[in-house]
Design a protein around this motif. Structure first.
Motif, short mmCIF file in Angstrom:
data_model
loop_
_atom_site.label_atom_id
_atom_site.label_comp_id
_atom_site.label_asym_id
_atom_site.label_seq_id
_atom_site.Cartn_x
_atom_site.Cartn_y
_atom_site.Cartn_z
N ARG A 242 0.83 -1.21 0.00
CA ARG A 242 0.00 0.00 0.00
C ARG A 242 0.86 1.26 0.00
O ARG A 242 0.55 2.24 -0.70
CB ARG A 242 -0.92 0.00 1.22
N TYR A 243 1.93 1.26 0.79
CA TYR A 243 2.79 2.45 0.82
C TYR A 243 3.53 2.62 -0.50
O TYR A 243 3.75 3.75 -0.95
CB TYR A 243 3.77 2.36 2.00
N GLY A 244 3.91 1.52 -1.12
CA GLY A 244 4.52 1.62 -2.45
C GLY A 244 3.55 2.20 -3.46
O GLY A 244 3.92 3.07 -4.27
N ALA A 245 2.30 1.77 -3.40
CA ALA A 245 1.28 2.30 -4.31
C ALA A 245 0.99 3.77 -4.04
O ALA A 245 0.57 4.51 -4.94
CB ALA A 245 -0.01 1.49 -4.18
N ALA A 246 1.23 4.20 -2.80
CA ALA A 246 1.00 5.61 -2.43
C ALA A 246 2.17 6.51 -2.82
O ALA A 246 2.12 7.71 -2.57
CB ALA A 246 0.75 5.72 -0.93
N GLY A 247 3.22 5.92 -3.41
CA GLY A 247 4.32 6.74 -3.92
C GLY A 247 5.60 6.68 -3.14
O GLY A 247 6.56 7.39 -3.46
N ALA A 248 5.67 5.85 -2.11
CA ALA A 248 6.91 5.71 -1.34
C ALA A 248 7.85 4.74 -2.04
O ALA A 248 7.41 3.75 -2.63
CB ALA A 248 6.61 5.23 0.07
N ARG A 249 9.14 5.03 -1.97
CA ARG A 249 10.13 4.03 -2.35
C ARG A 249 10.31 3.10 -1.16
O ARG A 249 10.33 3.54 -0.01
CB ARG A 249 11.45 4.69 -2.73
N VAL A 250 10.45 1.80 -1.44
CA VAL A 250 10.37 0.81 -0.37
C VAL A 250 11.63 -0.06 -0.32
O VAL A 250 12.08 -0.58 -1.35
CB VAL A 250 9.13 -0.09 -0.56
N ILE A 251 12.17 -0.18 0.90
CA ILE A 251 13.26 -1.12 1.18
C ILE A 251 12.73 -2.16 2.16
O ILE A 251 12.15 -1.81 3.18
CB ILE A 251 14.49 -0.40 1.78
N ALA A 252 12.93 -3.43 1.85
CA ALA A 252 12.55 -4.52 2.75
C ALA A 252 13.78 -5.10 3.40
O ALA A 252 14.77 -5.39 2.73
CB ALA A 252 11.81 -5.61 1.98
#
Length: 351
Positions: free
Chosen positions: A121-131
């Motif tokens: 959801r946060y990726g879809a909201a425009g955040a770049r994501v690191i796992a």
């Protein structure tokens, strides 16, 4: 009611101890990947620094995220936050306002449904994501723009140990990739040997655990780099012994929780060599006035559970290892098996 030690012909916690002893090798492998990890983070960020950094986690991973928050704010001055997962999963509020932010999602297994769902959801909201996860092939890793696998190997004991310290170091690598001023490769490479020396010292944790096993509640207190370790140390004592242990920031502890400490309620103080640690050491006077027994872990010469002064946030790793040792030793004094705590599972499937 107080906890009463008993005796046993078997040694509980064999699996937990074995996994704890894998930590130097796991940390060394991460330190070897330091240039690669920091470069990957720098490439993801590119020429546009994030507007802020959000951390998404539960349990021990949440404590690691707190160290990441300290590191980002100290190193970059960027705003940070710890995401409240229930805002989206229980209350139904969609993530907004995170376009241009960096989200760091942590899960040791990479399979907690709530964390995986929110990462998407946060990726879809425009955040770049690191796992950051132990399993580079997990659903969480697949939902991120960049996966930082811990590669710590299978962790079978219910209390997480090697994956927690690996998360701490991995987060410091992520933060170092955001710009200059973070933990250096040389500093990261020195941590495995320091951890190995602590693990070779079984006498100090055993000696500290003996009086602790006679109590049923405990405050674990630290500030700065030691605050995440205080929270994690309290959790390890809860998981392994059933002790009513609570972790506190030293500053918050002074605002009321110190009242719970007294002759029957000791305090474990974590104090390293950072600028926030003097405040924790100063608590000993107030605790003595309350006749509260204290254990001191840290860099002071009189520490019951000593670790070497490093002068950087990596001391959180050492504080966390000392707390693991104390939890294991206390469980053994109580003839409890921390490998299989009553009512707990290895993966908690929150939604």
């Amino acid at each position: 009611m107080t906890l009463t030690p008993t005796t046993s012909l078997t040694v509980p916690g064999v699996r937990m101890e074995a996994e704890m002893r894998e930590q130097p090798a796991v940390l060394a492998a991460l330190a070897d990947r330091w240039p690669q990890l920091t470069t990957q983070v720098a490439d993801l960020v590119g020429d546009a620094p994030p507007l802020g950094v959000a951390f998404l986690a539960r349990g021990s991973s949440d404590h690691a995220a707190l160290l990441g928050r300290y590191a980002v704010e100290l190193q970059t001055g960027l705003p940070t936050c710890l995401v409240a997962p229930s805002v989206a999963t229980a209350y139904g509020r969609a993530p907004e306002g995170f376009r241009g932010w960096l989200l760091v999602a942590l899960s040791q297994s990479g399979r907690t449904p709530e964390i995986v769902d929110l990462t998407r959801r946060y990726g879809a909201a425009g955040a770049r994501v690191i796992a950051v996860t132990n399993d580079g092939g997990s659903a969480l890793a697949g939902a991120a723009d960049l996966s930082v696998p811990l590669d710590a190997g299978p962790e079978l004991a219910v209390p997480a140990t090697k994956t927690v310290t690996a998360q701490l170091l991995a987060l410091l690598a992520v933060c170092a990739g955001l710009g200059s001023g973070g933990l250096t490769h040389t500093q990261a490479a020195s941590l495995p040997a320091a951890v190995a020396r602590l693990l070779d010292d079984a006498e100090s944790p055993d000696r500290a655990a003996r009086p602790l096993a006679g109590h049923d509640r405990l405050a674990v207190v630290g500030r700065g780099a030691c605050y995440p370790a205080a929270l994690e140390g309290a959790l390890k004592l809860q998981e392994t012994t059933g002790l009513m242990a609570h972790g506190f920031s030293t500053a918050d502890f002074r605002h009321g929780p110190i009242a719970v400490c007294g002759p029957d309620a000791p305090a474990l103080l974590l104090a390293g060599s950072g600028p926030a640690d003097t405040d924790t050491l100063d608590l000993r006077t107030a605790l003595a006035a309350r006749r509260a027994p204290t254990l001191l872990a840290g860099t002071a010469p009189e520490a019951d559970l000593p670790w070497p002064a490093l002068g950087h946030l990596g001391e959180c790793v050492l504080a966390t290892v000392r707390a693991q040792q104390l939890a294991l030793a206390t469980a053994r004094h109580l003839d409890l098996d921390p490998d299989r705590p009553d009512g707990l599972n290895k993966v908690t499937m929150t939604h």
